[in-house]
Design an enzyme around this catalytic site. Structure first.
Site, PDB file in Angstrom:
ATOM      1  N   GLU A   2      15.978  -6.064  14.344  1.00 13.61           N
ATOM      2  CA  GLU A   2      17.312  -6.676  14.252  1.00 13.61           C
ATOM      3  C   GLU A   2      18.253  -5.800  13.435  1.00 13.61           C
ATOM      4  OE1 GLU A   2      15.874 -10.481  12.927  1.00 13.61           O
ATOM      5  OE2 GLU A   2      14.940 -10.769  14.890  1.00 13.61           O
ATOM      6  N   ASN A  56       8.966 -13.821   7.470  1.00 13.42           N
ATOM      7  CA  ASN A  56      10.341 -13.313   7.420  1.00 13.42           C
ATOM      8  C   ASN A  56      11.272 -14.465   7.812  1.00 13.42           C
ATOM      9  OD1 ASN A  56      12.777 -12.012   7.770  1.00 13.42           O
ATOM     10  ND2 ASN A  56      12.115 -10.739   9.505  1.00 13.42           N
ATOM     11  N   TRP A  57      11.943 -14.999   6.805  1.00 12.51           N
ATOM     12  CA  TRP A  57      12.798 -16.172   7.063  1.00 12.51           C
ATOM     13  C   TRP A  57      14.112 -15.790   7.745  1.00 12.51           C
ATOM     14  CZ3 TRP A  57      12.458 -19.463   1.858  1.00 12.51           C
ATOM     15  CH2 TRP A  57      11.133 -19.912   1.710  1.00 12.51           C
ATOM     16  N   LYS A  58      14.403 -14.497   7.812  1.00 12.51           N
ATOM     17  CA  LYS A  58      15.665 -14.018   8.419  1.00 12.51           C
ATOM     18  C   LYS A  58      16.851 -14.742   7.768  1.00 12.51           C
ATOM     19  CE  LYS A  58      13.057 -12.712  12.466  1.00 12.51           C
ATOM     20  NZ  LYS A  58      12.991 -12.491  13.903  1.00 12.51           N
ATOM     21  N   GLY A 110      11.165 -13.871  18.758  1.00 12.66           N
ATOM     22  CA  GLY A 110      11.995 -15.061  18.916  1.00 12.66           C
ATOM     23  C   GLY A 110      12.091 -15.558  20.350  1.00 12.66           C
ATOM     24  N   GLU A 112       6.221  -4.771  16.157  1.00 10.28           N
ATOM     25  CA  GLU A 112       6.950  -5.938  16.648  1.00 10.28           C
ATOM     26  C   GLU A 112       7.636  -5.588  17.971  1.00 10.28           C
ATOM     27  OE1 GLU A 112       7.858  -8.880  13.211  1.00 10.28           O
ATOM     28  OE2 GLU A 112       9.534  -7.504  13.387  1.00 10.28           O
ATOM     29  N   HIS A 166      13.321  -3.224  10.646  1.00  9.13           N
ATOM     30  CA  HIS A 166      13.211  -4.371  11.550  1.00  9.13           C
ATOM     31  C   HIS A 166      14.123  -4.155  12.757  1.00  9.13           C
ATOM     32  CE1 HIS A 166      13.263  -8.402  13.173  1.00  9.13           C
ATOM     33  NE2 HIS A 166      12.183  -8.640  12.460  1.00  9.13           N
ATOM     34  N   SER A 212       6.674 -13.810  18.002  1.00  8.90           N
ATOM     35  CA  SER A 212       6.209 -15.124  18.463  1.00  8.90           C
ATOM     36  C   SER A 212       4.749 -15.393  18.110  1.00  8.90           C
ATOM     37  CB  SER A 212       6.468 -15.301  19.961  1.00  8.90           C
ATOM     38  OG  SER A 212       7.859 -15.212  20.218  1.00  8.90           O
ATOM     39  N   GLY A 251       8.128 -14.778  12.082  1.00 10.87           N
ATOM     40  CA  GLY A 251       9.508 -15.232  11.984  1.00 10.87           C
ATOM     41  C   GLY A 251       9.566 -16.745  12.028  1.00 10.87           C
ATOM     42  N   GLY A 252       9.909 -17.288  13.197  1.00 11.04           N
ATOM     43  CA  GLY A 252      10.122 -18.729  13.371  1.00 11.04           C
ATOM     44  C   GLY A 252       9.051 -19.614  12.751  1.00 11.04           C
TER      45      GLY A 252
HETATM   46  P1  13P Z   1       9.347 -14.491  15.609  1.00 14.24           P
HETATM   47  O1  13P Z   1       8.003 -14.802  14.986  1.00 14.24           O
HETATM   48  O2  13P Z   1      10.344 -15.585  15.405  1.00 14.24           O
HETATM   49  O3  13P Z   1       9.222 -14.010  17.000  1.00 14.24           O
HETATM   50  O4  13P Z   1       9.930 -13.246  14.755  1.00 14.24           O
HETATM   51  C1  13P Z   1       9.134 -12.144  14.536  1.00 14.24           C
HETATM   52  C2  13P Z   1       9.841 -11.267  13.578  1.00 14.24           C
HETATM   53  O5  13P Z   1      10.852 -10.675  13.885  1.00 14.24           O
HETATM   54  C3  13P Z   1       9.293 -11.164  12.215  1.00 14.24           C
HETATM   55  O6  13P Z   1       9.915 -10.146  11.490  1.00 14.24           O
END
Ligand code: 13P
Length: 253
Positions: free
Chosen positions: A99, A10-12, A175, A169, A97, A215, A236-237
Site C-alpha cells: 500500500e 497490521n491495523w492499517k 484485503g 504479501e 508494504h 487474507s 490485516g483484516g
Molecule cells: P489482509 O489480511 O487484510 O489481506 O491484509 C494483509 C496485509 O496487508 C497485512 O500487512
C-alpha cells in the site's frame, strides 16, 4: 538457530483511540497463554504508546510502526522518524508494504533509506514484497519478487540480518478474501529462501523468518503455517478481531 515464529497484526488506518485500547487489551488478555510465538501489533502512529503500555509486561509481545521516515530529522513536516519511534518503545517498523508502494509511490531507494534509519535506531524491520495479479497471470511473479528482493536486500549488510524479517504479501490476496493456497505460498517462500541464500548464505537464509500476508485468517492460518518455509503471518483484516487474531497466533502445529 531456530527460525522465529511470528504473528504480526497490521491495523492499517483503522480504529479510534478507544477502539485501539479495547482491541489491544482484548488481544493481550486472550493471548496470555499462547507461548512460543512472537506477537507483534502495528497500530496507527497515534496509538503506539498506548498499545505499548498495554502489552509491555508480556515478554513475547512487541509493537511496531507501519512506516518510518527515510530521513533522520529536521524540516520534514508530517514525517515520523525512526529515532522518535524507538524513543517511545517501538520494536519494529514495516517497510515496503504494497500500500505504501502503490499509494505513496515508495521506491526501492526510499525503502533502503527507511531500513537504514530503522536499523540505525535499533528497530527491527519487517520488509514486505509481493507480486500484482497481472504478474501472476503472465507467470512473472518469481521475477517480480526477485527484483524487489535484490533491489533492496543487496544493500543490506549481512551483520544486520538478525534485525530483519521478510513478509511475502501477494497484492492480489491483500484485503480481497482471496488467499494464496498453501502450495502457492510454500512455492514462493521456498523460492525467496533460495534467493536469500544467493544474496547472503544458505545458513543466513535458513535463519530468516518469512511471513505470509494476504487474507490470512483464523480458518486458513493453520494450513499456511504448516508449510515448511512459512514462519508465520502478517495479518490485516483479521487482526482487528481479537478472537480471530489470537486463533491465528495458536495456529502453529
Ligand atoms: P489482509 O489480511 O487484510 O489481506 O491484509 C494483509 C496485509 O496487508 C497485512 O500487512
Amino acid at each position: 538457530m531456530k527460525r522465529k515464529k511470528i504473528v504480526a497484526g497490521n491495523w492499517k488506518m483503522n480504529t479510534s483511540w478507544l477502539e485501539a485500547f479495547d482491541l489491544a487489551t482484548a488481544i493481550k488478555n486472550k493471548s496470555e497463554k499462547i507461548k512460543g510465538v512472537e506477537k507483534i501489533i502495528f497500530p496507527p502512529f497515534p496509538f503506539l504508546q498506548m498499545v505499548k503500555e498495554i502489552v509491555k509486561e508480556e515478554g513475547d509481545f512487541y509493537i511496531g510502526a507501519q512506516n518510518c521516515s527515510e530521513f533522520q530529522k529536521g524540516a520534514y513536516t508530517g514525517e515520523v522518524s525512526a529515532a522518535m519511534l524507538r524513543s517511545l518503545g517501538c520494536d519494529y517498523a514495516l517497510v515496503g508494504h504494497s500500500e505504501r508502494r502503490q499509494f505513496f509511490n515508495e521506491s526501492s531507494t526510499q525503502l533502503i533509506a527507511k531500513i537504514n534509519q530503522a536499523i540505525e535506531n535499533n528497530l527491527s524491520v519487517i520488509f514486505c514484497f509481493g507480486e500484482q495479479l497481472s504478474d501472476r497471470k503472465n507467470n512473472s511473479h518469481f521475477e517480480t519478487v526477485n527484483k524487489q528482493l535484490l533491489e533492496v536486500l543487496s544493500y543490506f549488510p549481512k551483520d544486520q540480518l538478525p534485525k530483519l524479517v521478510l513478509a511475502y504479501e501477494p497484492v492480489w490476496a491483500i484485503g480481497t478474501g482471496e488467499t494464496a493456497s498453501p502450495a502457492q505460498a510454500q512455492e514462493m517462500h521456498a523460492y525467496v529462501r533460495e534467493q536469500l541464500a544467493s544474496i547472503f548464505s544458505k545458513e543466513d537464509a535458513n535463519e530468516l523468518s518469512i511471513l505470509y500476508g494476504g487474507s490470512c485468517n483464523a480458518q486458513n492460518a493453520a494450513e499456511l503455517f504448516a508449510c515448511a518455509d512459512v514462519d508465520g503471518g502478517l495479518i490485516g483484516g483479521a487482526s482487528l478481531k481479537a478472537e480471530d487474531f489470537c486463533t491465528i497466533m495458536s495456529s502453529f502445529s
